[in-house]
Design a protein around this motif. Structure first.
Motif, PDB file in Angstrom:
ATOM      1  N   GLU A  87     -11.413  15.348 -15.387  1.00  0.00           N
ATOM      2  CA  GLU A  87     -11.881  15.064 -16.750  1.00  0.00           C
ATOM      3  C   GLU A  87     -12.356  13.611 -16.861  1.00  0.00           C
ATOM      4  O   GLU A  87     -13.405  13.323 -17.441  1.00  0.00           O
ATOM      5  CB  GLU A  87     -10.767  15.302 -17.773  1.00  0.00           C
ATOM      6  N   ARG A  89     -13.415  11.682 -14.511  1.00  0.00           N
ATOM      7  CA  ARG A  89     -14.661  11.476 -13.769  1.00  0.00           C
ATOM      8  C   ARG A  89     -15.843  12.033 -14.539  1.00  0.00           C
ATOM      9  O   ARG A  89     -16.906  11.414 -14.623  1.00  0.00           O
ATOM     10  CB  ARG A  89     -14.552  12.158 -12.403  1.00  0.00           C
ATOM     11  N   LEU A  90     -15.638  13.230 -15.123  1.00  0.00           N
ATOM     12  CA  LEU A  90     -16.728  13.835 -15.897  1.00  0.00           C
ATOM     13  C   LEU A  90     -17.123  12.946 -17.066  1.00  0.00           C
ATOM     14  O   LEU A  90     -18.295  12.789 -17.382  1.00  0.00           O
ATOM     15  CB  LEU A  90     -16.311  15.219 -16.407  1.00  0.00           C
ATOM     16  N   ALA A  91     -16.078  12.351 -17.707  1.00  0.00           N
ATOM     17  CA  ALA A  91     -16.375  11.508 -18.872  1.00  0.00           C
ATOM     18  C   ALA A  91     -17.100  10.232 -18.444  1.00  0.00           C
ATOM     19  O   ALA A  91     -18.065   9.804 -19.075  1.00  0.00           O
ATOM     20  CB  ALA A  91     -15.085  11.179 -19.611  1.00  0.00           C
ATOM     21  N   SER A  92     -16.657   9.624 -17.319  1.00  0.00           N
ATOM     22  CA  SER A  92     -17.245   8.339 -16.929  1.00  0.00           C
ATOM     23  C   SER A  92     -18.614   8.519 -16.265  1.00  0.00           C
ATOM     24  O   SER A  92     -19.457   7.639 -16.321  1.00  0.00           O
ATOM     25  CB  SER A  92     -16.298   7.586 -16.002  1.00  0.00           C
ATOM     26  N   GLU A  93     -18.854   9.676 -15.647  1.00  0.00           N
ATOM     27  CA  GLU A  93     -20.135   9.876 -14.950  1.00  0.00           C
ATOM     28  C   GLU A  93     -21.080  10.737 -15.777  1.00  0.00           C
ATOM     29  O   GLU A  93     -22.002  11.340 -15.252  1.00  0.00           O
ATOM     30  CB  GLU A  93     -19.884  10.517 -13.577  1.00  0.00           C
ATOM     31  N   ARG A  94     -20.845  10.790 -17.102  1.00  0.00           N
ATOM     32  CA  ARG A  94     -21.632  11.658 -17.968  1.00  0.00           C
ATOM     33  C   ARG A  94     -23.114  11.264 -17.899  1.00  0.00           C
ATOM     34  O   ARG A  94     -23.473  10.092 -17.946  1.00  0.00           O
ATOM     35  CB  ARG A  94     -21.132  11.524 -19.403  1.00  0.00           C
ATOM     36  N   ASP A  96     -26.867  12.255 -19.660  1.00  0.00           N
ATOM     37  CA  ASP A  96     -27.578  13.036 -20.676  1.00  0.00           C
ATOM     38  C   ASP A  96     -28.984  13.322 -20.169  1.00  0.00           C
ATOM     39  O   ASP A  96     -29.871  12.492 -20.264  1.00  0.00           O
ATOM     40  CB  ASP A  96     -27.606  12.258 -21.994  1.00  0.00           C
TER      41      ASP A  96
END
Ligand code: 2NL
Length: 363
Positions: A87, A89-94, A96
């Motif tokens: 989670e 990693r997903l948030a920091s490497e988001r 768009d």
């Protein structure tokens, strides 16, 4: 000696250590300390071998169950920590992917609509075999007026129409060119027919109101050959206008007029539809005056070193600013020269979008 109370104390300690492990590495240390070869739980299990059968009946199931609960808690904590790490990693490497692409420095500037329209005009006439010539903004009276058959005393030669530079010691009076015709005079004097040239550039007249600025842009065209005639002129203008306005056809109306440098001289209107907020070329029941043209005056040919009995030709002149406004829907002429960055970012063109006929000019 083992008793059930010390077993539950051990379990509580190990489970607290499991819950307190902040990451997977810490959790692995907790696992080794409890279930590893010399771990606290493993050591307890080893004592089963030294117990009496009665004791083993009590402590065997209790210890196995304890080991299973510890192993289960370790597995759950491991899953929870792995999920949390993912989670994070997903948030920091988001990323768009719907964000518009940021333009490179090479593309952030904008090309002024007048420059873009000059490029469009150059692309159209290049494809017709014309060359493009430029000349200085400061000209002599001879090139701007005399060679072009302006009689002495012609109103255009007066202070109130033309910007003159201070008179030089030898009495010569340079001026800001009032049209691009001097460039064509130079082309005729420098070359030999056939001549096909267009001359775009800045021009100047002492004039300032809603529809006039003291500096404006003009393009003139010139064709000289042994038998260049008005039929060719009509074709060149039609071909240019329909390509420029990107319409399937245009209808032109030629009205007799007068210019010192052409004979006969004509003003040209193009059929259009005048709507409240736009003018549509090539349709409708209105007419829009768009340019002036004519057959080059024999005096001009002679002044440029050509023999009117051998060579003839046609020329035309057209304002660029107004046709740029027409084509790109810019309502106020003065905005073209106000240097407002917001206006330019709205009406300007991307620097790498060179107009070409193959790409459909403006698309
Ligand atoms: C107009 C009319 C015109 C020309 C320009 C020209 C140049 C040479 C010889 C003969 Cl060197 N003619 N130029 C001819 C006719 C009309 O301009 O209304 N311009 C905005």
């Amino acid at each position: 000696m083992t008793d059930l109370a010390s077993l539950s104390a051990l379990e509580a300690d190990v489970l607290a250590a499991v819950a307190g492990a902040a990451d997977e590495a810490a959790l692995e240390s907790v696992r080794v300390a409890a279930l590893g070869k010399k771990g606290s739980v493993s050591e307890k299990l080893k004592t089963l071998g030294t117990m009496s059968p009665d004791e083993r009946k009590t402590f065997g199931p209790a210890l196995n169950a304890l080991r299973d609960r510890v192993a289960g808690a370790l597995a759950d904590r491991k899953t929870a920590l792995a999920d949390a790490a993912l989670e994070a990693r997903l948030a920091s490497e988001r990323l768009d992917v719907s964000l518009p692409v940021r333009e490179s420095a090479l593309e952030t500037g904008r090309i002024h609509p007048v420059s873009q329209v000059m490029e469009e005009i150059a692309a159209i006439f290049s494809a017709m075999g014309f060359s493009i010539a430029e000349g200085p903004d400061i000209e002599t009276d001879e090139l701007n007026f005399t060679a072009l058959n302006f009689p002495v005393g012609h109103p255009a030669r007066e202070m109130h129409d033309t910007f003159f530079l201070p008179e030089k010691a030898n009495g010569e009076r340079l001026l800001l060119r009032t049209h691009t015709s001097p460039v064509q005079v130079r082309a005729m004097r420098a070359g030999t027919p056939p001549i096909r040239v267009i001359c775009p550039g800045r021009t100047y007249r002492f004039d300032m109101d809603q529809t006039h600025t003291p500096m404006f842009h003009q393009v003139e065209g010139l064709v000289i050959d042994e038998s260049a005639h008005m039929g060719h002129l009509k074709w060149v203008l039609e071909e240019f206008l329909k390509t420029f306005f990107e319409v399937p056809s245009v209808e032109l109306r030629f009205r007799p007029s007068f210019f010192p440098f052409t004979e006969p001289s004509m003003e040209v209107d193009v059929r259009c539809r005048k709507l409240p907020n736009e003018v549509r070329i090539g349709e409708g029941d209105d007419w829009l005056e768009i340019l002036g043209c004519g057959m080059v005056h024999p005096n001009v040919l002679r002044n440029c070193g050509l023999d009117p009995d051998k060579h003839q030709g046609f020329a035309w002149g057209m304002g660029i600013d107004r046709i740029a406004m027409l084509k790109y829907g810019m309502p106020d002429l003065r905005d073209l020269f106000a240097a407002d960055a917001r206006w330019l970012s709205h009406y300007g063109f991307r620097p790498l979008d060179f107009p070409t006929l193959a790409a459909g000019l403006s698309s």
